[in-house]
Each structure stands twice: as C-alpha cells, then as structure tokens.
Design a protein around this motif. Structure first.
Motif, mmCIF file in Angstrom:
data_model
loop_
_atom_site.group_PDB
_atom_site.id
_atom_site.type_symbol
_atom_site.label_atom_id
_atom_site.label_comp_id
_atom_site.label_asym_id
_atom_site.label_seq_id
_atom_site.Cartn_x
_atom_site.Cartn_y
_atom_site.Cartn_z
ATOM 1 N N ILE A 9 0.932 -1.252 0.101
ATOM 2 C CA ILE A 9 -0.183 0.083 -0.241
ATOM 3 C C ILE A 9 0.884 1.512 -0.020
ATOM 4 O O ILE A 9 2.099 1.192 0.455
ATOM 5 C CB ILE A 9 -0.736 0.003 1.167
ATOM 6 N N ARG A 10 0.270 2.270 -0.419
ATOM 7 C CA ARG A 10 1.090 3.617 -0.497
ATOM 8 C C ARG A 10 0.410 4.695 -0.062
ATOM 9 O O ARG A 10 -0.881 4.908 -0.178
ATOM 10 C CB ARG A 10 1.313 3.844 -2.181
ATOM 11 N N PHE A 11 0.947 5.631 0.357
ATOM 12 C CA PHE A 11 0.392 6.779 1.050
ATOM 13 C C PHE A 11 1.101 8.264 0.518
ATOM 14 O O PHE A 11 2.492 7.970 0.436
ATOM 15 C CB PHE A 11 0.639 6.844 2.460
ATOM 16 N N ASP A 12 0.209 8.969 0.342
ATOM 17 C CA ASP A 12 0.954 10.238 -0.209
ATOM 18 C C ASP A 12 1.108 11.271 0.869
ATOM 19 O O ASP A 12 -0.041 11.690 1.371
ATOM 20 C CB ASP A 12 -0.002 10.923 -1.278
ATOM 21 N N ALA A 13 2.372 11.540 1.285
ATOM 22 C CA ALA A 13 2.653 12.383 2.498
ATOM 23 C C ALA A 13 1.991 12.191 3.474
ATOM 24 O O ALA A 13 1.005 12.998 3.981
ATOM 25 C CB ALA A 13 2.367 13.846 1.933
ATOM 26 N N PRO A 14 1.836 11.066 4.147
ATOM 27 C CA PRO A 14 0.818 10.803 5.490
ATOM 28 C C PRO A 14 1.473 11.622 6.470
ATOM 29 O O PRO A 14 2.701 11.891 6.930
ATOM 30 C CB PRO A 14 1.163 9.375 5.480
ATOM 31 N N GLU A 15 0.186 12.148 7.006
ATOM 32 C CA GLU A 15 0.749 13.102 8.338
ATOM 33 C C GLU A 15 1.077 12.150 9.505
ATOM 34 O O GLU A 15 0.706 10.956 9.432
ATOM 35 C CB GLU A 15 -0.553 13.780 8.853
ATOM 36 N N ASP A 16 1.993 12.731 10.266
ATOM 37 C CA ASP A 16 2.295 12.106 11.650
ATOM 38 C C ASP A 16 3.282 10.706 11.465
ATOM 39 O O ASP A 16 3.258 9.665 12.386
ATOM 40 C CB ASP A 16 1.044 11.701 12.634
ATOM 41 N N CYS A 17 3.998 10.941 10.158
ATOM 42 C CA CYS A 17 4.783 9.660 9.905
ATOM 43 C C CYS A 17 6.148 10.346 10.073
ATOM 44 O O CYS A 17 6.495 10.762 9.058
ATOM 45 C CB CYS A 17 4.498 8.975 8.523
ATOM 46 N N ASP A 133 -3.468 4.005 -1.066
ATOM 47 C CA ASP A 133 -3.970 3.197 -2.157
ATOM 48 C C ASP A 133 -3.289 1.690 -2.255
ATOM 49 O O ASP A 133 -2.233 1.826 -1.893
ATOM 50 C CB ASP A 133 -3.483 4.088 -3.400
ATOM 51 N N VAL A 134 -4.179 0.786 -2.478
ATOM 52 C CA VAL A 134 -3.510 -0.402 -2.534
ATOM 53 C C VAL A 134 -2.822 -0.575 -3.958
ATOM 54 O O VAL A 134 -3.367 -0.513 -5.030
ATOM 55 C CB VAL A 134 -4.785 -1.536 -2.485
ATOM 56 N N GLN A 135 -1.631 -1.078 -3.626
ATOM 57 C CA GLN A 135 -0.638 -1.356 -5.015
ATOM 58 C C GLN A 135 -0.671 -2.498 -5.629
ATOM 59 O O GLN A 135 -0.730 -2.830 -6.754
ATOM 60 C CB GLN A 135 0.688 -0.890 -4.862
ATOM 61 N N ARG A 136 -0.905 -3.499 -4.598
ATOM 62 C CA ARG A 136 -0.587 -5.046 -4.931
ATOM 63 C C ARG A 136 -1.065 -5.896 -3.888
ATOM 64 O O ARG A 136 -1.009 -5.674 -2.681
ATOM 65 C CB ARG A 136 0.696 -5.287 -5.277
#
Length: 216
Positions: A9-17, A133-136
């Motif tokens: 899974i992929r995150f675009d600029a996740p907060e608090d990470c 977003d689920v990539q695979r």
C-alpha cells in the motif's frame, strides 16, 4: 498456519509519519527500518530507521541515537494511538515486511491473515489517511510451484463502474457473438451509450492494472 495475504500500500505524504517526514530532506530513499509495532491491546511501539539527514525536520517526533558514517539512526516512540501508518497496521497484529519512504511518500508491505482482516486494516487506514492506495495484493503459493496468485482489488472501482462492468458481463457483452450491445446495456442502465463506454473502459483499465501489475 494460514498462508495469509501480502499487501503493498502507498500513502501520499501521510501526516504524523516520521519516516515520511525524514524522506523529504534525505538525499535517497529510506528503507532500512526496524520496528516494534503495537500489538492488539498493547500500548506504545518503537521504530528505528537510518537516514542521511543530520537533524529532524520540523514536526517529526524522532531523536538521533547513533551515527553510522554518513547515516544516522533515529528512533521514534509511538504512544499507542495508531496515529501513523505503521502503528495503525501493527495494532491489528499484522507484521510489516518492508518500508520505503521517498520524497515524503510512504510504501508499506505487510501481511494480513485473510481478506476480512485486510478489509478491517484498510478501513482503519482510509479513515486516518484518505490518500492510501492499494498497489498490490499477493497470496503465497498454495501448492509446490513458485507462482504467486495476483488478487484484483475490486475496491478500486466506483459503485457505478462496478455496476456497468457487472451488467455488461451478465448480459454477455464480452461474449462472441455478443449477447447484448452497448446501446442495449446503456438503455437498461438508463445512461447514455457514451457514459456506458466511459465507465466500462475505466473499470477495465483498473482491473487490468492489477492483473498486469501496473500502477494506476
């Protein structure tokens, strides 16, 4: 022991990470990460990672622990509130296989026991991180071959795209000869033929993206 499902899974600029935050000032990707994630009914967890950043970016909750030449080891301690992606995944008891952070974005590979658990994890993640977003999705081999089964993420489809695809399939649109043409199916769905085609093409592209292991 259940074979489980491996999800990317992929995150675009996740907060608090903190890992994602550090990747915005690192010259390369951050993929050397070790973590003690929160388990069910447990509080707190610790994540350590290597980066060439000399100091923490603004807002990143991490402290420098050790220096390895050009790289520095940072540690962040979570409070058990599942505010960051890895802690949220870990709170479901799902082991994380890999982290990759680059330019503020984060990719996680983790293992879920089954689709029910995977759906619970993704629901929680989408509530906290709308960009996820689920990539695979991969299932380990069920026999002695080395092949892996690729799972199609039906959740990528909108409700309308799914309805159009399902109706087209059930009416024999993909058969030869066709059981029904685009005009007939569009009339049944009470939409324009161009709208039917638009939804069908979008749905097929998303499904084929999973089958061919392409993003988008």
């Amino acid at each position: 022991m259940a074979s489980g499902i491996r999800a990317t899974i992929r995150f675009d600029a996740p907060e608090d990470c903190p890992i994602a935050a550090f990747s915005t000032i690192s010259t390369g990707i951050i993929d050397q990460v070790s973590t003690s994630v929160a388990l069910p009914d447990a509080t707190g967890s610790v994540t350590e990672f290597l980066t060439d950043a000399d100091e923490a970016p603004d807002g990143a909750n991490a402290e420098a622990i050790f220096s390895y030449g050009a790289s520095n080891l940072y540690r962040t301690t979570h409070d058990g509130e599942a505010d960051c992606p890895c802690e949220c995944v870990g709170s479901f008891g799902c082991p994380i296989h890999r982290y990759v952070a680059e330019d503020g974005d984060l990719t996680l590979v983790f293992h879920a026991n089954d689709f029910e658990q995977l759906q619970d994890v993704m629901t929680a993640l989408r509530d906290r991180f709308p960009s996820v977003d689920v990539q695979r999705l991969l299932h380990p081999p069920l026999d002695e071959t080395t092949e892996e089964s690729v799972f199609v993420n039906r959740g990528k489809l909108t409700d309308r795209q799914y309805e159009v695809l399902q109706t087209a399939y059930e009416r024999g649109y993909f058969e030869r000869p066709k059981g029904a043409n685009a005009t007939e199916i569009a009339a049944e769905l009470d939409i324009a033929q161009s709208t039917f085609t638009e939804h069908l093409v979008a749905a097929q592209r998303k499904i084929l993206g999973d089958v061919l292991e392409r993003d988008g």
